[in-house]
Design an enzyme around this catalytic site. Structure first.
Site, PDB file in Angstrom:
ATOM      1  N   SER A 166       0.843  -1.201   0.000  1.00 11.57           N
ATOM      2  CA  SER A 166       0.000   0.000   0.000  1.00 11.57           C
ATOM      3  C   SER A 166       0.876   1.248   0.000  1.00 11.57           C
ATOM      4  O   SER A 166       2.040   1.171   0.437  1.00 11.57           O
ATOM      5  CB  SER A 166      -0.866  -0.002   1.269  1.00 11.57           C
ATOM      6  N   TYR A 191      -1.592  -0.292  10.662  1.00 12.80           N
ATOM      7  CA  TYR A 191      -1.623  -0.637   9.229  1.00 12.80           C
ATOM      8  C   TYR A 191      -0.290  -0.273   8.574  1.00 12.80           C
ATOM      9  O   TYR A 191       0.297  -1.076   7.838  1.00 12.80           O
ATOM     10  CB  TYR A 191      -2.783   0.117   8.584  1.00 12.80           C
TER      11      TYR A 191
HETATM   12  N1  NAD Z   1      -8.818  -0.595  -0.725  1.00 11.67           N
HETATM   13  C1  NAD Z   1      -7.754   0.199  -0.852  1.00 11.67           C
HETATM   14  O1  NAD Z   1      -7.872   1.406  -1.058  1.00 11.67           O
HETATM   15  C2  NAD Z   1      -6.358  -0.387  -0.766  1.00 11.67           C
HETATM   16  C3  NAD Z   1      -5.271   0.441  -1.091  1.00 11.67           C
HETATM   17  C4  NAD Z   1      -3.985  -0.083  -1.031  1.00 11.67           C
HETATM   18  C5  NAD Z   1      -3.783  -1.382  -0.642  1.00 11.67           C
HETATM   19  N2  NAD Z   1      -4.849  -2.165  -0.312  1.00 11.67           N
HETATM   20  C6  NAD Z   1      -4.569  -3.535   0.094  1.00 11.67           C
HETATM   21  O2  NAD Z   1      -5.234  -4.419  -0.798  1.00 11.67           O
HETATM   22  C7  NAD Z   1      -5.575  -5.612  -0.118  1.00 11.67           C
HETATM   23  C8  NAD Z   1      -7.049  -5.910  -0.321  1.00 11.67           C
HETATM   24  O3  NAD Z   1      -7.787  -4.807   0.168  1.00 11.67           O
HETATM   25  P1  NAD Z   1      -9.337  -4.616  -0.139  1.00 11.67           P
HETATM   26  O4  NAD Z   1      -9.618  -3.167  -0.222  1.00 11.67           O
HETATM   27  O5  NAD Z   1      -9.763  -5.486  -1.255  1.00 11.67           O
HETATM   28  O6  NAD Z   1      -9.956  -5.151   1.255  1.00 11.67           O
HETATM   29  P2  NAD Z   1     -11.354  -5.866   1.552  1.00 11.67           P
HETATM   30  O7  NAD Z   1     -11.629  -5.657   2.994  1.00 11.67           O
HETATM   31  O8  NAD Z   1     -12.394  -5.442   0.567  1.00 11.67           O
HETATM   32  O9  NAD Z   1     -11.045  -7.413   1.254  1.00 11.67           O
HETATM   33  C9  NAD Z   1     -10.138  -8.125   2.023  1.00 11.67           C
HETATM   34  C10 NAD Z   1     -10.483  -9.592   1.940  1.00 11.67           C
HETATM   35  O10 NAD Z   1      -9.551 -10.276   2.796  1.00 11.67           O
HETATM   36  C11 NAD Z   1     -10.267 -11.200   3.583  1.00 11.67           C
HETATM   37  N3  NAD Z   1      -9.557 -11.441   4.834  1.00 11.67           N
HETATM   38  C12 NAD Z   1      -9.490 -10.642   5.928  1.00 11.67           C
HETATM   39  N4  NAD Z   1      -8.803 -11.240   6.899  1.00 11.67           N
HETATM   40  C13 NAD Z   1      -8.416 -12.455   6.421  1.00 11.67           C
HETATM   41  C14 NAD Z   1      -7.691 -13.535   6.965  1.00 11.67           C
HETATM   42  N5  NAD Z   1      -7.228 -13.503   8.227  1.00 11.67           N
HETATM   43  N6  NAD Z   1      -7.455 -14.626   6.199  1.00 11.67           N
HETATM   44  C15 NAD Z   1      -7.941 -14.681   4.930  1.00 11.67           C
HETATM   45  N7  NAD Z   1      -8.656 -13.691   4.365  1.00 11.67           N
HETATM   46  C16 NAD Z   1      -8.890 -12.590   5.108  1.00 11.67           C
HETATM   47  C17 NAD Z   1     -11.630 -10.584   3.823  1.00 11.67           C
HETATM   48  O11 NAD Z   1     -12.599 -11.558   4.169  1.00 11.67           O
HETATM   49  C18 NAD Z   1     -11.884  -9.920   2.468  1.00 11.67           C
HETATM   50  O12 NAD Z   1     -12.553 -10.795   1.584  1.00 11.67           O
HETATM   51  C19 NAD Z   1      -5.177  -5.434   1.346  1.00 11.67           C
HETATM   52  O13 NAD Z   1      -3.925  -6.012   1.587  1.00 11.67           O
HETATM   53  C20 NAD Z   1      -5.085  -3.913   1.466  1.00 11.67           C
HETATM   54  O14 NAD Z   1      -4.212  -3.530   2.492  1.00 11.67           O
HETATM   55  C21 NAD Z   1      -6.132  -1.689  -0.368  1.00 11.67           C
END
Ligand code: NAD
Length: 275
Positions: free
Chosen positions: A157, A170
């Protein structure tokens, strides 16, 4: 532009495909993980989708199998649980005999100012975002070593690049992921295994933002959710939010042989927000 190149671009020959590659994506039950699983499958990979939310991941894996007319695998697994992660990798290899691409995507956010952040929440964020990455890599690597090739991609991120008020857990976990990627890359280079990360900007159309962060930040700053969106879009010099496709293009590139000389890198896909 030379005519051979123009012809090759028109024919789509330069598009990245990953035929017969086996990809395992964690956190594929919604959001970015789901989108990456769909893009990897569309590129020809056989995809195993893992998530702690078993129902969601089973439904999505079924949709992908239908759309691509190719079997997929749905795995219920918590990335913080050593045994469940081991079983997740075992099932994938039992089904398809190999594991070429691991996308360590599962991640969570718990935001609060330091003095209001509970130790349990701090530990949970580190556990999912950092220890989860460690466990997935730990169990995938023996398979990849045996194959003499493999590719690990962590979804990091912009918050892994610099501090963010109210997001100390985070940021600490994501920053740790960058160091972990570098160490693994050094450890595994001699085995034909490349380890890289991607640091996306703000995915403002993702459920994380739409269902939760816009409202939280709007309440905290006493402004409208629309104003929060405008502020976050303005952070990127390219003037827009990050999209799933932006991240997927980087994943496909890193997973392909076109990135054969890249390891230990965390690629910023943030519209220039970080440079
Ligand atoms: N959304 C953003 O703006 C953004 C920006 C940069 C990076 N990210 C990164 O992208 C990745 C995905 O983010 P997102 O926005 O899709 O999040 P999200 O919350 O929509 O999805 C995350 C998924 O991970 C699953 N999850 C959570 N804990 C878990 C565990 N212990 N074991 C297995 N699965 C688990 C959840 O059930 C969910 O389906 C993350 O690593 C996040 O840090 C997101």
């Amino acid at each position: 532009m030379n005519t051979a190149l123009v012809r090759s671009l028109r024919s789509g020959a330069s598009r990245i495909t990953l035929p017969n590659q086996v990809a395992l994506i964690t956190g594929a039950g919604r959001g970015l993980g789901e989108a990456l699983a769909r893009r990897l499958a569309a590129a020809g990979a056989r995809v195993a989708l893992a998530d702690v939310q078993g129902e969601a991941v089973t439904r999505i894996a079924g949709n992908i199998a239908q759309a691509e007319k190719r079997p997929t695998l749905a795995l219920t697994a918590d990335v913080t649980d050593d045994e469940q992660v081991a079983a997740m990798v075992r099932r994938t290899v039992a089904e398809w005999g190999r594991l070429d691409i691991l996308v360590a995507n599962a991640g969570i956010v718990r935001s609060a100012p330091l003095t209001e952040l509970g130790a349990a929440d701090f530990r949970l964020v580190i556990d999912v975002n950092l220890t989860g990455y460690f466990l997935c890599a730990k169990h995938a690597v023996p398979v990849m070593k045996e194959q003499g090739r493999g590719c690990i991609i962590q979804i990091n991120s912009v918050s892994g690049r610099r501090g963010s008020p109210g997001n100390s857990a985070y940021v600490a976990g994501k920053r740790g992921g960058i160091g972990f990627t570098q160490s693994l890359a050094l450890e595994l280079a001699g085995y034909g295994i490349r380890v890289n990360g991607i640091a996306p900007g703000h995915l403002l159309d993702s459920p994380l933002w739409v269902d939760s962060l816009f409202a939280q930040y709007a309440a905290r700053d006493q402004v409208s959710p629309a104003e929060i969106r405008r502020r976050y879009e303005a952070r990127a010099p390219l003037g827009r939010a990050c999209t799933y496709d932006d991240v997927a293009h980087a994943v496909l590139f890193l997973a392909s042989d076109q990135a054969a000389y890249l390891t230990g890198q965390t690629l910023d896909v943030s519209g220039g927000e970080v440079m």
